[in-house]
Design a protein around this motif. Structure first.
Motif, PDB file in Angstrom:
ATOM      1  N   ILE A 283       0.846  -1.197   0.000  1.00 37.88           N
ATOM      2  CA  ILE A 283       0.000   0.000   0.000  1.00 37.88           C
ATOM      3  C   ILE A 283       0.879   1.244   0.000  1.00 37.88           C
ATOM      4  O   ILE A 283       1.817   1.356   0.791  1.00 37.88           O
ATOM      5  CB  ILE A 283      -0.932   0.006   1.231  1.00 37.88           C
ATOM      6  CG1 ILE A 283      -1.989  -1.094   1.090  1.00 37.88           C
ATOM      7  CG2 ILE A 283      -1.613   1.359   1.387  1.00 37.88           C
ATOM      8  CD1 ILE A 283      -2.951  -1.190   2.253  1.00 37.88           C
ATOM      9  N   LYS A 284       0.597   2.133  -0.935  1.00 31.40           N
ATOM     10  CA  LYS A 284       1.310   3.399  -1.035  1.00 31.40           C
ATOM     11  C   LYS A 284       0.307   4.542  -0.845  1.00 31.40           C
ATOM     12  O   LYS A 284      -0.903   4.319  -0.814  1.00 31.40           O
ATOM     13  CB  LYS A 284       1.991   3.528  -2.398  1.00 31.40           C
ATOM     14  CG  LYS A 284       2.888   2.364  -2.759  1.00 31.40           C
ATOM     15  CD  LYS A 284       4.087   2.252  -1.831  1.00 31.40           C
ATOM     16  CE  LYS A 284       4.985   1.091  -2.216  1.00 31.40           C
ATOM     17  NZ  LYS A 284       6.129   0.949  -1.295  1.00 31.40           N
ATOM     18  N   SER A 285       0.824   5.766  -0.763  1.00 28.51           N
ATOM     19  CA  SER A 285      -0.065   6.908  -0.555  1.00 28.51           C
ATOM     20  C   SER A 285      -0.973   7.142  -1.758  1.00 28.51           C
ATOM     21  O   SER A 285      -2.084   7.658  -1.616  1.00 28.51           O
ATOM     22  CB  SER A 285       0.760   8.167  -0.285  1.00 28.51           C
ATOM     23  OG  SER A 285       1.619   8.438  -1.390  1.00 28.51           O
ATOM     24  N   PHE A 286      -0.538   6.753  -2.942  1.00 28.83           N
ATOM     25  CA  PHE A 286      -1.294   6.993  -4.166  1.00 28.83           C
ATOM     26  C   PHE A 286      -2.185   5.818  -4.573  1.00 28.83           C
ATOM     27  O   PHE A 286      -2.899   5.878  -5.567  1.00 28.83           O
ATOM     28  CB  PHE A 286      -0.356   7.323  -5.323  1.00 28.83           C
ATOM     29  CG  PHE A 286       0.755   6.323  -5.504  1.00 28.83           C
ATOM     30  CD1 PHE A 286       0.561   5.152  -6.232  1.00 28.83           C
ATOM     31  CD2 PHE A 286       1.999   6.548  -4.931  1.00 28.83           C
ATOM     32  CE1 PHE A 286       1.566   4.241  -6.399  1.00 28.83           C
ATOM     33  CE2 PHE A 286       3.015   5.626  -5.095  1.00 28.83           C
ATOM     34  CZ  PHE A 286       2.812   4.469  -5.826  1.00 28.83           C
ATOM     35  N   GLY A 287      -2.113   4.713  -3.840  1.00 24.38           N
ATOM     36  CA  GLY A 287      -2.937   3.563  -4.197  1.00 24.38           C
ATOM     37  C   GLY A 287      -2.396   2.275  -3.601  1.00 24.38           C
ATOM     38  O   GLY A 287      -1.533   2.290  -2.708  1.00 24.38           O
ATOM     39  N   ALA A 288      -2.892   1.147  -4.105  1.00 24.40           N
ATOM     40  CA  ALA A 288      -2.470  -0.167  -3.614  1.00 24.40           C
ATOM     41  C   ALA A 288      -2.040  -1.035  -4.793  1.00 24.40           C
ATOM     42  O   ALA A 288      -2.621  -0.964  -5.890  1.00 24.40           O
ATOM     43  CB  ALA A 288      -3.604  -0.849  -2.862  1.00 24.40           C
ATOM     44  N   PHE A 289      -1.010  -1.869  -4.578  1.00 24.23           N
ATOM     45  CA  PHE A 289      -0.579  -2.829  -5.591  1.00 24.23           C
ATOM     46  C   PHE A 289      -1.202  -4.181  -5.265  1.00 24.23           C
ATOM     47  O   PHE A 289      -1.179  -4.640  -4.124  1.00 24.23           O
ATOM     48  CB  PHE A 289       0.941  -2.932  -5.616  1.00 24.23           C
ATOM     49  CG  PHE A 289       1.606  -1.761  -6.276  1.00 24.23           C
ATOM     50  CD1 PHE A 289       1.687  -1.693  -7.667  1.00 24.23           C
ATOM     51  CD2 PHE A 289       2.129  -0.716  -5.532  1.00 24.23           C
ATOM     52  CE1 PHE A 289       2.289  -0.600  -8.284  1.00 24.23           C
ATOM     53  CE2 PHE A 289       2.742   0.373  -6.134  1.00 24.23           C
ATOM     54  CZ  PHE A 289       2.818   0.432  -7.520  1.00 24.23           C
ATOM     55  N   VAL A 290      -1.750  -4.793  -6.318  1.00 28.22           N
ATOM     56  CA  VAL A 290      -2.430  -6.075  -6.171  1.00 28.22           C
ATOM     57  C   VAL A 290      -1.742  -7.107  -7.052  1.00 28.22           C
ATOM     58  O   VAL A 290      -1.514  -6.865  -8.245  1.00 28.22           O
ATOM     59  CB  VAL A 290      -3.922  -5.966  -6.560  1.00 28.22           C
ATOM     60  CG1 VAL A 290      -4.620  -7.307  -6.378  1.00 28.22           C
ATOM     61  CG2 VAL A 290      -4.602  -4.882  -5.736  1.00 28.22           C
TER      62      VAL A 290
END
Length: 474
Positions: A283-290
């Protein structure tokens, strides 16, 4: 006497066809033929027979007699002939099969068909001059008549005249060939972990026994080797030594290779509009990696929810198993865009039916901006209360009036579903309530004492102005 000699001479021609003779016998035959020639110079058949007695070198057989030549009987006291020995297989032999292996040698691996099976072993047709003998100790498992098997030639001829073969040795040889080919091609193979030993793992890869050093096992430092026993893992051969019977493999290298292969395959199969299961990897500030089967896709902050989200952690956490929608696939740069809110009901589709202008709803204060505050309505919708609609009283800072997390009443001013906008007013709720209170007070007064709502509002405005002047004077 002349006829007897003639018969003797013809008899030696047949003997030559039967096999090779030793040098002394050949010399005696030639001398007898010469004497016969002197006695019967005019006898043409004898001349032909003489020509036939010029034998070719011992390694070749004399041609068979013509069917037109007179029948001959052996002499009264013939010299015993040695037993015939088989001549080399020739492609000109009528009994030779076109599919027969050429120049079969010890160590060759050939394919054959099982002709017979009994307690001692089996006979196998390997397309050679003679059948092959497969002893019961030289094959594993069960075979039956008609089976096609591969065998290795161990001996060209047994006492019984069979070619001796072994299926076990052929299988062992083929396993090593397979190992060499896998090593050369750097192929990824499946292997079953048989046991954990000091320094690594012992594995079986389709009959090939191998060893994986602990340094080549793909695992976390705290994971014991015993956890791999009985599991099927991917390996890559990194060393082959048939002399020592040693094959060294790597689980770590294979894991990376398999992941690349699987990732490429999945990436090629991705299409816009597909729904895929994935796991939140970071999880990053700009979104999430899936992670979708090895392919990492980005779930942007704006695609997490229909309501505004300040940080992805408000909706997801690492390890969550979710379904996502494929929004975009960039094969050149290997990027995948994902959507999450699209798989949830869009509350804006029913916003116009659910909310109407003039309706009073409870809202939760979410965040402040320069021009007002965003609030959350029931149904995961967000609305905006403009700064001019927050309070009837003057204020320098919004927090003087409301705080984040507060739940207050607000009046809906407008609903614009196509723009996903709802305008609200907190101030108007207060005004409406004051009007309602005034109306209620007026209901109990005599008609001559009644005042208008306008008069009451003007009085309130006058009182507020006086308060403001007093504050300024201080």
């Amino acid at each position: 006497m002349g006829e007897e000699k003639e018969e003797k001479f013809e008899g030696t021609t047949l003997g030559a066809d039967a096999g090779r003779t030793i040098d002394s016998d050949v010399d005696a035959l030639i001398q007898g033929a010469l004497k016969e020639l002197d006695t019967h110079k005019k006898d043409k058949p004898a001349e032909k027979a003489l020509s036939a007695t010029h034998l070719s070198p011992p390694s070749h057989s004399a041609p068979p007699p013509s069917s037109s030549s007179p029948a001959a009987s052996p002499p009264s006291s013939p010299k015993p002939m040695p037993a015939p020995t088989p001549s080399p297989i020739s492609p000109d032999d009528a009994a030779y099969s076109k599919n027969a292996p050429k120049d079969i040698q010890v160590g060759d691996i050939v394919e054959g068909v099982v002709l017979k099976v009994d307690l001692t072993g089996a006979l196998v047709d390997i397309k050679s001059k003679s059948d092959a003998l497969l002893r019961k100790d030289d094959f594993s498992g069960t075979i039956k008549v008609g089976d096609k098997i591969k065998v290795m030639v161990e001996r060209l001829e047994s006492k019984e005249g069979y070619v001796v073969v072994s299926q076990n040795r052929a299988e062992e040889h083929l396993k090593w060939d397979h190992a060499f080919e896998a090593y050369r091609r750097r192929s990824v193979l499946e292997a079953v972990v048989k046991s954990a030993v000091k320094g690594g793992l012992l594995i079986d890869c389709k009959g090939i026994r191998g060893f994986i050093p602990a340094s080549q096992v793909d695992k976390a430092p705290e994971t014991p080797l015993e956890e791999f026993v009985g599991k099927t893992i991917m390996v890559k051969i990194i060393q082959v030594d048939p002399r020592q019977g040693k094959i060294v493999m790597s689980h770590r290298q294979a894991a990376g290779e398999k992941e690349k292969i699987d990732t490429q395959k999945i990436f090629e199969e991705l299409e816009i509009g597909q729904v895929k299961k994935g796991r939140v990897s970071s999880i990053k500030s700009f979104g999430a990696f899936v992670n979708i089967g090895g392919v990492e896709g980005l779930l942007h902050l704006s695609e997490l929810s229909w309501k505004r989200v300040k940080h992805p952690s408000e909706v997801l956490k690492v390890g969550d198993e979710i379904e996502v929608l494929i929004l975009g696939v960039d094969r050149k740069n290997r990027k995948v865009s994902l959507g999450y809110k699209e798989l949830q009901d869009d509350p804006w589709e029913k916003a116009a039916q659910t909310y109407k202008p003039g309706q009073i709803v409870k809202v939760k204060i979410l965040r402040f901006v320069k021009f007002g505050t965003f609030v959350e309505l029931p149904g995961n919708l967000e609305g905006l209360v403009h700064i001019s609609e927050i309070s009837q009283n003057k204020f320098e800072n919004i927090e003087e009036v409301i705080k984040i997390g507060d739940t207050v009443d607000a009046k809906i001013l407008r609903v614009i579903p196509e723009e996903q906008k709802i305008g609200l007013s907190i101030k108007q709720v207060g005004i409406d309530r004051e009007k309602a209170a005034v109306n209620k007070e007026m209901e109990g007064l005599p008609s001559e004492n009644k005042i208008t709502i306008g008069d009451m509002m003007a009085e309130k405005e006058r009182e507020k102005a006086e308060e403001d002047e007093g504050d300024t004077g201080e």
